[in-house]
Design a protein around this motif. Structure first.
Motif: not given
Length: 329
Positions: A24, A59, A74-76, A78-82, A105
């Protein structure tokens, strides 16, 4: 056996999209926004190329102030963006904290080194590309006085300026007028002030001005074009902003860094550590296209190509300002 083979083929067919769904990708821009016609926009173009080629959405986010950095990163995570790519050296402090909290990550930062096992640090030899455009500036100049407008007054931007001075003086410039726009992040996004600085330099005799100032540089290039002088763009190919009035652009392949980070993660080939990109690696160069082809003579291009070859071969040693915070030229 036939039934088993069909089953294996079906499993393989599902394996590729399933793997693609595992990434993501995300990119967070620096101040100035993704359409700054310069550094951030180059990063955006790399992400867009990846999306076009793979069909994988990414994103992105444009911060409005420095206080948003850690929160957004941090929000990205936590949301699993990687993977998550950050455009700009100012992300380093936030990344130091967040990368440690999310060891699984993958992160990439452009223009700064963050020594973490899950971080790819992409830096450039800006002084090499700037030396080459300095050669072109001096050869194009009628007054033999050229200018440099930097953005925020930091060692990174002085690296651009120092390389430019070296190339310009080697090619016959008698004077290189240098100014920085400011000492806060606002210096990246003030085209009005950029134009004012350019006018001041032209009043002092400069007839070719190199802008390494993000969105502020758009004002520099506009002012130079309005006065019938030549500008030099930076990071992205900015030749088309003022066709026939921009001598060249010192392209810094931020787009490639973003594209490679996303692609390597997709292919399971993402590696952490330092990527240091100069002329030899194709990380920096000067831009030629239909917008500036009539401004660069065959002799000028030959001189630029010779400078490139000599730098790559080590015959010309371009000073790295950041090595000792001094420019000897």
């Amino acid at each position: 056996m036939k039934r088993i083979l069909i089953g294996l083929l079906a499993a393989a067919a599902y394996a590729v999209p399933a793997f693609a769904q595992d990434i993501k990708p995300a990119i967070i821009y620096d101040l100035g926004g993704k359409f700054d016609k310069s550094f951030n926009e180059s990063a955006y173009n790399g992400a867009e190329k990846f999306k076009t080629e793979t069909g994988i959405e990414y994103r992105d986010f444009e911060i409005q102030n420095d206080a948003q950095r850690e929160q957004a990163l941090r929000k990205f995570a936590e949301d699993g963006n990687n993977p998550i790519v950050m455009a700009g050296f100012s992300w380093a402090a936030a990344l130091e904290k967040v990368a440690a909290d999310f060891p699984d990550t993958k992160f990439a930062i452009i223009d700064m080194v963050v020594d973490k096992p899950n971080v790819r640090s992409v830096v450039y030899k800006e002084q090499e590309g700037s030396y080459v455009v300095g050669v072109l500036a001096a050869l194009a100049s009628q007054s033999k006085k050229v200018g440099f407008v930097g953005g925020m007054d930091i060692p990174l931007i002085r690296r651009f300026g120092c390389g430019y001075v070296g190339g310009a003086k080697a090619a016959g410039a008698t004077d290189v007028i240098q100014n920085m726009t400011g000492d806060t992040p606002a210096a990246w996004n003030d085209p009005t002030k950029g134009g004012e600085i350019a006018k001041s330099q032209m009043d002092q005799g400069a007839d070719v001005i190199y802008a390494a100032a993000g969105g502020t540089g758009v004002g520099v290039l506009q002012a130079a074009a309005d006065a019938g002088k030549l500008g030099i763009g930076v990071d992205s190919n900015q030749n088309g902003l003022q066709p026939g009035k921009i001598l060249t652009s010192m392209v810094k392949r931020v787009d490639v860094a973003v594209y490679n980070a996303f692609t390597d993660a997709k292919d399971g080939k993402f590696t952490a550590g330092l990527n240091d990109l100069g002329l030899k690696e194709g990380g920096v160069d000067y831009a030629m296209d239909d917008n500036n082809k009539d401004l660069v003579t065959a002799e000028m291009k030959a001189a630029a190509e010779k400078a490139k070859a000599d730098i790559i071969a080590g015959t010309i040693k371009v000073h790295d300002y950041m090595s000792d915070n001094a420019c000897p030229y």
